[in-house]
Design a protein around this motif. Structure first.
Motif, short mmCIF file in Angstrom:
data_model
loop_
_atom_site.label_atom_id
_atom_site.label_comp_id
_atom_site.label_asym_id
_atom_site.label_seq_id
_atom_site.Cartn_x
_atom_site.Cartn_y
_atom_site.Cartn_z
N ARG A 90 0.85 -1.19 0.00
CA ARG A 90 0.00 0.00 0.00
C ARG A 90 0.89 1.24 0.00
NH1 ARG A 90 -5.20 -0.57 1.83
NH2 ARG A 90 -5.10 1.33 3.08
N ILE A 91 0.70 2.09 -1.01
CA ILE A 91 1.56 3.28 -1.13
C ILE A 91 0.72 4.51 -1.51
CG2 ILE A 91 3.56 1.90 -1.82
CD1 ILE A 91 3.10 2.94 -4.70
N ALA A 92 1.34 5.68 -1.33
CA ALA A 92 0.77 6.93 -1.81
C ALA A 92 1.56 7.35 -3.05
CB ALA A 92 0.89 8.01 -0.73
N LEU A 93 0.94 8.19 -3.88
CA LEU A 93 1.59 8.67 -5.10
C LEU A 93 1.53 10.18 -5.14
CD1 LEU A 93 2.82 8.42 -7.97
CD2 LEU A 93 0.49 8.08 -8.83
N SER A 94 2.69 10.82 -5.27
CA SER A 94 2.74 12.27 -5.46
C SER A 94 2.13 12.59 -6.82
CB SER A 94 4.20 12.75 -5.38
OG SER A 94 4.27 14.15 -5.54
N TRP A 95 1.10 13.44 -6.83
CA TRP A 95 0.26 13.61 -8.03
C TRP A 95 0.19 15.08 -8.45
CZ3 TRP A 95 -1.95 10.32 -11.40
CH2 TRP A 95 -2.97 10.80 -12.23
N SER A 96 0.58 15.34 -9.69
CA SER A 96 0.50 16.70 -10.23
C SER A 96 -0.69 16.88 -11.16
CB SER A 96 1.78 17.02 -11.01
OG SER A 96 1.84 16.23 -12.20
N GLY A 97 -1.21 15.76 -11.68
CA GLY A 97 -2.29 15.82 -12.66
C GLY A 97 -1.81 15.69 -14.09
N GLY A 98 -0.47 15.66 -14.26
CA GLY A 98 0.10 15.60 -15.60
C GLY A 98 0.50 14.19 -16.03
N LYS A 99 1.14 14.13 -17.20
CA LYS A 99 1.46 12.86 -17.83
C LYS A 99 2.42 12.00 -17.00
CE LYS A 99 5.23 14.78 -20.58
NZ LYS A 99 5.69 15.43 -19.36
N ASP A 100 3.40 12.62 -16.34
CA ASP A 100 4.40 11.85 -15.60
C ASP A 100 3.77 11.09 -14.43
OD1 ASP A 100 5.90 13.29 -17.38
OD2 ASP A 100 7.35 14.01 -15.93
N SER A 101 2.97 11.80 -13.65
CA SER A 101 2.34 11.12 -12.51
C SER A 101 1.33 10.09 -12.99
CB SER A 101 1.70 12.13 -11.55
OG SER A 101 0.86 13.04 -12.21
N CYS A 102 0.70 10.33 -14.13
CA CYS A 102 -0.24 9.36 -14.68
C CYS A 102 0.50 8.10 -15.15
CB CYS A 102 -1.01 9.98 -15.84
SG CYS A 102 -2.28 8.91 -16.53
N MET A 103 1.64 8.29 -15.81
CA MET A 103 2.45 7.14 -16.23
C MET A 103 2.94 6.36 -15.02
SD MET A 103 4.84 8.46 -19.38
CE MET A 103 5.55 6.86 -19.68
N ALA A 104 3.32 7.10 -13.97
CA ALA A 104 3.79 6.46 -12.75
C ALA A 104 2.67 5.60 -12.15
CB ALA A 104 4.26 7.50 -11.75
N LEU A 105 1.46 6.16 -12.10
CA LEU A 105 0.31 5.43 -11.56
C LEU A 105 0.08 4.13 -12.34
CD1 LEU A 105 -2.25 5.21 -9.78
CD2 LEU A 105 -3.43 6.59 -11.52
N HIS A 106 0.04 4.25 -13.65
CA HIS A 106 -0.21 3.08 -14.51
C HIS A 106 0.87 2.01 -14.29
CE1 HIS A 106 -2.26 1.35 -18.09
NE2 HIS A 106 -1.10 0.75 -18.24
N THR A 107 2.12 2.45 -14.24
CA THR A 107 3.24 1.52 -14.06
C THR A 107 3.18 0.83 -12.70
OG1 THR A 107 4.62 2.90 -15.50
CG2 THR A 107 5.76 1.32 -14.08
N LEU A 108 2.89 1.60 -11.67
CA LEU A 108 2.82 1.04 -10.32
C LEU A 108 1.74 -0.02 -10.20
CD1 LEU A 108 3.25 4.40 -8.40
CD2 LEU A 108 4.81 2.44 -8.21
#
Length: 223
Positions: free
Chosen positions: A4-22
């Motif tokens: 269980r983790i948290a994700l630093s989220w900006s709303g942009g492509k990088d954080s979205c790619m990070a979410l998908h990958t995780l």
């Protein structure tokens, strides 16, 4: 059992790619974390209205936690929030969408260590791989729009452009990181494989700031 983790989220492509990958790697993202000074109701990084982040949160079915931070105590407040989330959600780590800037990683690792959790960088790579990452995003099924540009490297015509094959071709003609890792441009993701609803952005207006130009959408809603 998933971590269980948290994700630093900006709303942009990088954080979205990070979410998908995780998620592909088997992590459970229990909350998104976004910094937003209380006084202005906008995100610290991209200057986006918190309303737009809340729409993404709802579409992704992941709650968002806003850190009401101030510049002079930014790091301390971030650390305290991660500690609070560790207790509240039993998270074991916090993930970031950074790509290759060492100073960004050093800061994120410092925060995680102080909070007693793991720092996770699912997209971490070398600068020469940035174009490949952009290609991956363009062909991922996610849809994003350019919402902010640094005036010293990109002009106003880039605002409102979708991250598609045309964008991929044109960004290679400019002497910047194709992923905009140094803040050359910022994006907002409004649809994609993990989204249960598409976010419609309407009534765009260009706003001139100190060193950047921003596309301000007067209305945003689900369709």
């Amino acid at each position: 059992m998933k971590k269980r983790i948290a994700l630093s989220w900006s709303g942009g492509k990088d954080s979205c790619m990070a979410l998908h990958t995780l998620i592909q790697q088997g992590y459970e993202i229990v909350t998104l974390v976004t910094t937003a000074p209380k006084e202005i109701g906008r995100t610290f990084g991209h200057g986006e209205r918190t309303e737009m982040i809340r729409l993404q949160s709802e579409a992704l079915s992941i709650p968002v936690y806003f850190i009401e931070c101030q510049l002079e105590s930014y790091t301390e407040q971030f650390i305290q929030t991660v500690k609070d989330l560790k207790n509240q959600y039993q998270i074991s780590g916090i993930a970031y969408g950074d790509l290759y800037l060492d100073e960004h990683r050093e800061w994120g690792e410092k925060v995680a260590e102080a909070a007693g959790v793991e720092a996770i960088y699912p997209l971490w790579t070398r600068s020469e791989n940035a174009l490949h990452l952009l290609e991956q995003f363009v062909h991922s099924g996610y849809q994003a729009v350019v919402i902010r540009v640094r005036e010293d490297v990109l002009d106003e015509s880039w605002l409102g452009r979708l991250l598609d094959d045309s964008f991929l071709k044109d960004i290679q003609k400019v002497a910047i990181c194709p992923m905009g890792e140094s803040g050359e441009y910022h994006t907002y993701v409004f649809d994609g494989p993990l989204f249960s609803k598409r976010i419609q952005l309407d009534k765009p207006e260009v706003v001139e700031l100190e060193t950047t130009k921003k596309l301000e959408f007067k209305t945003c809603q689900f369709i």
